[in-house]
Write an enzyme that holds these catalytic residues in place. Structure first.
Site, PDB file in Angstrom:
ATOM      1  N   GLY A 121       0.792  -1.234   0.000  1.00 20.59           N
ATOM      2  CA  GLY A 121       0.000   0.000   0.000  1.00 20.59           C
ATOM      3  C   GLY A 121       0.820   1.278   0.000  1.00 20.59           C
ATOM      4  O   GLY A 121       0.312   2.339   0.371  1.00 20.59           O
ATOM      5  N   SER A 122       2.070   1.209  -0.451  1.00 25.03           N
ATOM      6  CA  SER A 122       2.881   2.435  -0.417  1.00 25.03           C
ATOM      7  C   SER A 122       2.391   3.453  -1.449  1.00 25.03           C
ATOM      8  O   SER A 122       2.484   4.663  -1.214  1.00 25.03           O
ATOM      9  CB  SER A 122       4.365   2.119  -0.620  1.00 25.03           C
ATOM     10  OG  SER A 122       4.615   1.706  -1.929  1.00 25.03           O
ATOM     11  N   ASN A 123       1.855   2.994  -2.571  1.00 28.46           N
ATOM     12  CA  ASN A 123       1.302   3.943  -3.557  1.00 28.46           C
ATOM     13  C   ASN A 123       0.010   4.553  -3.056  1.00 28.46           C
ATOM     14  O   ASN A 123      -0.220   5.757  -3.225  1.00 28.46           O
ATOM     15  CB  ASN A 123       1.088   3.250  -4.912  1.00 28.46           C
ATOM     16  CG  ASN A 123       2.376   3.135  -5.684  1.00 28.46           C
ATOM     17  OD1 ASN A 123       2.847   4.110  -6.260  1.00 28.46           O
ATOM     18  ND2 ASN A 123       2.975   1.952  -5.662  1.00 28.46           N
ATOM     19  N   LYS A 135     -16.273 -14.200 -10.649  1.00 31.11           N
ATOM     20  CA  LYS A 135     -15.741 -12.836 -10.759  1.00 31.11           C
ATOM     21  C   LYS A 135     -16.893 -11.852 -11.004  1.00 31.11           C
ATOM     22  O   LYS A 135     -16.883 -10.735 -10.497  1.00 31.11           O
ATOM     23  CB  LYS A 135     -14.728 -12.781 -11.908  1.00 31.11           C
ATOM     24  CG  LYS A 135     -13.884 -11.515 -11.939  1.00 31.11           C
ATOM     25  CD  LYS A 135     -13.029 -11.447 -13.186  1.00 31.11           C
ATOM     26  CE  LYS A 135     -11.666 -12.028 -13.041  1.00 31.11           C
ATOM     27  NZ  LYS A 135     -10.645 -11.187 -12.467  1.00 31.11           N
ATOM     28  N   MET A 163      -4.392  -7.439  -6.773  1.00 29.92           N
ATOM     29  CA  MET A 163      -3.910  -8.726  -7.262  1.00 29.92           C
ATOM     30  C   MET A 163      -4.892  -9.512  -8.132  1.00 29.92           C
ATOM     31  O   MET A 163      -4.651 -10.667  -8.458  1.00 29.92           O
ATOM     32  CB  MET A 163      -3.451  -9.599  -6.082  1.00 29.92           C
ATOM     33  CG  MET A 163      -2.197  -9.079  -5.403  1.00 29.92           C
ATOM     34  SD  MET A 163      -0.890  -8.600  -6.574  1.00 29.92           S
ATOM     35  CE  MET A 163      -0.290 -10.218  -7.023  1.00 29.92           C
ATOM     36  N   ILE A 210      -8.790  -7.275 -13.729  1.00 30.03           N
ATOM     37  CA  ILE A 210     -10.110  -6.638 -13.843  1.00 30.03           C
ATOM     38  C   ILE A 210     -10.909  -7.329 -14.959  1.00 30.03           C
ATOM     39  O   ILE A 210     -10.426  -7.473 -16.076  1.00 30.03           O
ATOM     40  CB  ILE A 210      -9.960  -5.122 -14.156  1.00 30.03           C
ATOM     41  CG1 ILE A 210      -9.140  -4.402 -13.054  1.00 30.03           C
ATOM     42  CG2 ILE A 210     -11.315  -4.460 -14.367  1.00 30.03           C
ATOM     43  CD1 ILE A 210      -9.836  -4.245 -11.731  1.00 30.03           C
ATOM     44  N   ASN A 256      -3.812   1.940 -14.047  1.00 34.94           N
ATOM     45  CA  ASN A 256      -2.928   1.028 -13.317  1.00 34.94           C
ATOM     46  C   ASN A 256      -1.495   1.551 -13.377  1.00 34.94           C
ATOM     47  O   ASN A 256      -1.136   2.284 -14.297  1.00 34.94           O
ATOM     48  CB  ASN A 256      -2.991  -0.359 -13.961  1.00 34.94           C
ATOM     49  CG  ASN A 256      -2.145  -1.377 -13.224  1.00 34.94           C
ATOM     50  OD1 ASN A 256      -2.116  -1.410 -11.989  1.00 34.94           O
ATOM     51  ND2 ASN A 256      -1.431  -2.218 -13.964  1.00 34.94           N
ATOM     52  N   HIS A 284       2.513   0.137 -13.361  1.00 30.41           N
ATOM     53  CA  HIS A 284       3.252  -1.106 -13.600  1.00 30.41           C
ATOM     54  C   HIS A 284       4.750  -0.809 -13.560  1.00 30.41           C
ATOM     55  O   HIS A 284       5.201   0.161 -14.174  1.00 30.41           O
ATOM     56  CB  HIS A 284       2.845  -1.674 -14.965  1.00 30.41           C
ATOM     57  CG  HIS A 284       3.439  -3.015 -15.239  1.00 30.41           C
ATOM     58  ND1 HIS A 284       2.935  -4.182 -14.696  1.00 30.41           N
ATOM     59  CD2 HIS A 284       4.516  -3.381 -15.973  1.00 30.41           C
ATOM     60  CE1 HIS A 284       3.669  -5.204 -15.105  1.00 30.41           C
ATOM     61  NE2 HIS A 284       4.644  -4.748 -15.868  1.00 30.41           N
TER      62      HIS A 284
HETATM   63  C1  GRF Z   1       3.968  -1.296  -7.328  1.00 31.06           C
HETATM   64  O1  GRF Z   1       5.326  -1.499  -7.531  1.00 31.06           O
HETATM   65  C2  GRF Z   1       3.228  -1.263  -8.629  1.00 31.06           C
HETATM   66  O2  GRF Z   1       4.033  -0.890  -9.715  1.00 31.06           O
HETATM   67  C3  GRF Z   1       2.742  -2.672  -8.814  1.00 31.06           C
HETATM   68  O3  GRF Z   1       2.496  -3.136  -7.517  1.00 31.06           O
HETATM   69  C4  GRF Z   1       3.314  -2.455  -6.593  1.00 31.06           C
HETATM   70  C5  GRF Z   1       2.461  -2.013  -5.458  1.00 31.06           C
HETATM   71  O4  GRF Z   1       3.230  -1.527  -4.387  1.00 31.06           O
HETATM   72  N1  GRF Z   1       1.583  -2.723  -9.677  1.00 31.06           N
HETATM   73  P1  GRF Z   1       2.522  -0.895  -3.118  1.00 31.06           P
HETATM   74  O5  GRF Z   1       1.537  -1.915  -2.577  1.00 31.06           O
HETATM   75  O6  GRF Z   1       1.834   0.359  -3.568  1.00 31.06           O
HETATM   76  O7  GRF Z   1       3.618  -0.613  -2.144  1.00 31.06           O
END
Ligand code: GRF
Length: 188
Positions: free
Chosen positions: A12-14, A65, A90, A93, A107, A109
């Site tokens: 969840g860092s993003n 789904k 994870m 979609i 998204n 990536h």
């Molecule tokens: C990120 O590196 C993103 O590019 C990928 O999943 C990771 C998620 O990281 N899709 P976080 O959970 O936001 O730390």
């Protein structure tokens, strides 16, 4: 104010970076909902900390789904969500969400798409001895990691000596690029 739903199933860092950009007034939006298919993940703890509503589900408890995506789609409509932001979600979609939220799902990536699609993009870059990799933000369509590219940033990994170092630098880029890109999309 524009309303966002973040889908995250891991660290969840993003999610955190986007919420911090909002709190710092760099991004004029509100995260109304966190959706997660991993009821135990750290992203959920972070959402609780910020008092953000959570929908955490286990796909195994649904027949299909279509069933759980219909539930999610109803929530997105109830919360009047403008943009769905995938950040380490994870599940792929499916067409229920793609159809119901067409053109409004993005998204992030950890590679320069179309290179290294799918799982462990950083591992793929290391394996192929790439000198550069990077980060891509793209719209989500029915094909994995293949939708229209919105933003990309290159990372030179030629002098990096460990996977950890690459991961750390990828995350640094993501945490700036994702809030900036969301801002641009919401302003359009
Ligand atoms: C990120 O590196 C993103 O590019 C990928 O999943 C990771 C998620 O990281 N899709 P976080 O959970 O936001 O730390």
């Amino acid at each position: 104010m524009k309303k966002i739903a973040v889908f995250a199933s891991g660290f969840g860092s993003n999610f955190n970076a986007i919420q911090q950009a909002i709190l710092n007034k760099e991004l004029n939006a509100e995260i109304k909902l966190l959706v997660s298919d991993k009821p135990e993940c750290l992203a959920i703890e972070r959402a609780k900390h910020y008092n953000i509503d959570i929908f955490a589900f286990s796909a195994k408890k649904y027949n299909s789904k279509i069933d759980y995506e219909t539930k999610i789609l109803n929530l997105l409509n109830n919360y009047e969500i403008d943009l769905v932001v995938l950040a380490g979600y994870m599940k792929i979609i499916g067409h229920t969400l793609l159809k119901g939220f067409s053109g409004r799902i993005i998204n992030i990536h950890p590679s320069l798409l179309p290179r290294y699609k799918g799982k462990d993009a950083i591992g793929q870059a290391i394996e192929s001895r790439a000198r550069i990799t990077g980060v891509t933000i793209h719209y989500v369509n029915e094909e994995l990691d293949s939708g229209e590219i919105i933003a990309q940033e290159v990372l030179d990994i030629s002098k990096m000596s460990s996977r950890e170092e690459i991961e750390e630098n990828i995350h640094k880029i993501e945490h700036v690029l994702y809030p900036e890109t969301i801002k641009k999309i919401l302003e359009d």
